[in-house]
Design a protein around this motif. Structure first.
Motif, PDB file in Angstrom:
ATOM      1  N   UNK A 199      25.571  82.754  79.932  1.00 31.21           N
ATOM      2  CA  UNK A 199      26.103  82.668  81.400  1.00 31.21           C
ATOM      3  C   UNK A 199      25.563  83.521  82.300  1.00 31.21           C
ATOM      4  N   UNK A 200      25.326  84.884  81.853  1.00 33.29           N
ATOM      5  CA  UNK A 200      24.458  85.981  82.573  1.00 33.29           C
ATOM      6  C   UNK A 200      23.190  85.206  82.932  1.00 33.29           C
ATOM      7  N   UNK A 201      22.430  85.015  81.909  1.00 30.86           N
ATOM      8  CA  UNK A 201      21.133  84.410  82.464  1.00 30.86           C
ATOM      9  C   UNK A 201      21.007  83.312  83.314  1.00 30.86           C
ATOM     10  N   UNK A 202      22.018  82.142  83.130  1.00 33.57           N
ATOM     11  CA  UNK A 202      21.992  81.301  83.748  1.00 33.57           C
ATOM     12  C   UNK A 202      22.288  81.593  85.222  1.00 33.57           C
ATOM     13  N   UNK A 203      23.418  82.382  85.498  1.00 33.40           N
ATOM     14  CA  UNK A 203      23.771  82.895  86.964  1.00 33.40           C
ATOM     15  C   UNK A 203      22.453  83.614  87.486  1.00 33.40           C
ATOM     16  N   UNK A 204      21.953  84.454  86.999  1.00 26.34           N
ATOM     17  CA  UNK A 204      20.931  85.279  87.564  1.00 26.34           C
ATOM     18  C   UNK A 204      19.871  84.366  88.058  1.00 26.34           C
ATOM     19  N   UNK A 205      19.599  83.316  87.293  1.00 17.92           N
ATOM     20  CA  UNK A 205      18.299  82.552  87.285  1.00 17.92           C
ATOM     21  C   UNK A 205      18.413  81.263  88.303  1.00 17.92           C
ATOM     22  N   UNK A 206      19.714  81.401  88.802  1.00 17.06           N
ATOM     23  CA  UNK A 206      20.148  80.117  89.483  1.00 17.06           C
ATOM     24  C   UNK A 206      20.182  78.814  88.561  1.00 17.06           C
ATOM     25  N   UNK A 207      20.835  78.992  87.676  1.00 16.25           N
ATOM     26  CA  UNK A 207      20.850  77.566  86.500  1.00 16.25           C
ATOM     27  C   UNK A 207      19.217  77.430  85.884  1.00 16.25           C
ATOM     28  N   UNK A 208      18.481  78.605  85.737  1.00 22.31           N
ATOM     29  CA  UNK A 208      17.461  78.631  84.812  1.00 22.31           C
ATOM     30  C   UNK A 208      16.290  77.934  85.768  1.00 22.31           C
ATOM     31  N   UNK A 209      16.465  77.938  87.028  1.00 28.40           N
ATOM     32  CA  UNK A 209      15.343  77.563  87.902  1.00 28.40           C
ATOM     33  C   UNK A 209      14.139  78.371  88.278  1.00 28.40           C
ATOM     34  N   UNK A 210      14.788  79.750  88.294  1.00 32.87           N
ATOM     35  CA  UNK A 210      13.698  80.892  88.572  1.00 32.87           C
ATOM     36  C   UNK A 210      13.259  81.181  87.317  1.00 32.87           C
ATOM     37  N   UNK A 211      11.871  81.556  87.410  1.00 27.35           N
ATOM     38  CA  UNK A 211      11.149  82.104  85.820  1.00 27.35           C
ATOM     39  C   UNK A 211      11.736  83.223  85.458  1.00 27.35           C
ATOM     40  N   UNK A 263      12.334  86.763  87.490  1.00 23.13           N
ATOM     41  CA  UNK A 263      13.423  87.909  86.902  1.00 23.13           C
ATOM     42  C   UNK A 263      12.966  88.562  85.672  1.00 23.13           C
ATOM     43  N   UNK A 264      13.429  89.915  85.710  1.00 20.56           N
ATOM     44  CA  UNK A 264      13.004  90.491  84.154  1.00 20.56           C
ATOM     45  C   UNK A 264      14.439  90.909  83.878  1.00 20.56           C
ATOM     46  N   UNK A 265      14.699  90.859  82.521  1.00 17.33           N
ATOM     47  CA  UNK A 265      15.965  91.313  81.982  1.00 17.33           C
ATOM     48  C   UNK A 265      15.481  92.558  81.055  1.00 17.33           C
ATOM     49  N   UNK A 266      15.854  93.753  81.209  1.00 19.34           N
ATOM     50  CA  UNK A 266      15.831  94.672  80.238  1.00 19.34           C
ATOM     51  C   UNK A 266      17.030  95.350  79.465  1.00 19.34           C
ATOM     52  N   UNK A 267      17.123  95.150  78.468  1.00 16.01           N
ATOM     53  CA  UNK A 267      18.560  95.326  77.767  1.00 16.01           C
ATOM     54  C   UNK A 267      18.611  96.830  77.489  1.00 16.01           C
TER      55      UNK A 267
END
Length: 229
Positions: A49-61, A25-29
């Motif tokens: 919270x946003x990063x954690x939810x989007x990456x399934x608890x930081x399991x997705x790179x 996942x790539x985040x672009x502000x």
């Protein structure tokens, strides 16, 4: 028998490719200050919270792109492309979902629309699955128009601060500028080629809900003061 054999091989290749794809996942502000070029500031922009939810608890790179929030879309696009290229190659990422907010949606549209502008763009585009674009100013922003109108008045300096300084990214986001870019440089609009990958635009219907969030009360105030839609 030969056809069945070829079909079996094709199916095997398809499933092999799917199973071995590595998703990231790539985040672009969005636009903002020069400090957004710092990794810590860019991360704070999104919030844990946003990063954690989007990456399934930081399991997705994942990669949080950091770039100067005052720059033109093509300058920001170059910075973002450099970071994505380094990250995806280092981590063998072959499948990318992009999350953008505000001006970040314009930055990724520039990359998707202009593959020959930068030698790094094609490899990035080929790996993107889709883009989730939150509140992108695809048709421009009345707030950006207002920043340019008020920038020369000392009486309205506080309004300019609320809107955002009349810098390069703000100039990109005016309704007249975006109309021009949509007509000649950005794809996916009427009369232009289709984008190579799907962008899902997520937008609200007004600014009154911004009063709930302290950092957005400036835009909500301007909605009433300046008659913005």
């Amino acid at each position: 028998m030969i056809r069945r054999g070829l079909l079996a091989v094709a199916v095997a290749i398809l499933f092999s490719t799917t199973l071995h794809a590595k998703t990231g996942v790539v985040f672009i502000h969005g636009k903002g200050g020069t400090s957004l070029a710092q990794a810590s500031v860019a991360r704070a922009y999104w919030g844990e919270d946003m990063i954690r939810a989007t990456t399934k608890g930081f399991t997705v790179p994942y990669l949080i792109c950091a770039y100067d929030g005052t720059q033109y879309m093509w300058v920001a696009g170059g910075t973002v492309a450099g970071q994505i290229t380094t990250w995806m190659n280092a981590n063998a990422i072959t499948d990318i979902v992009v999350e953008t907010h505000s001006f970040g949606g314009v930055v990724i549209r520039w990359i998707l629309s202009n593959p020959t502008y930068d030698s790094r763009f094609p490899a990035i585009i080929s790996r993107i699955r889709w883009v989730n674009s939150i509140a992108p100013p695809n048709k421009g922003s009345e707030a950006a128009n207002l920043a340019g109108t008020l920038s020369g008045s000392w009486l309205t300096g506080w309004l300019v601060d609320l809107v955002g300084q009349n810098n390069d990214s703000t100039k990109n986001c005016t309704t007249s500028s975006m109309s021009y870019y949509n007509q000649y440089y950005l794809n996916g609009t009427t009369g232009r080629p289709a984008l190579p990958k799907t962008i899902y635009n997520i937008a609200g219907t007004g600014l009154w809900n911004d009063f709930i969030h302290v950092e957005d009360t400036g835009l909500a105030t301007l909605s009433g003061v300046a008659g913005m839609p």
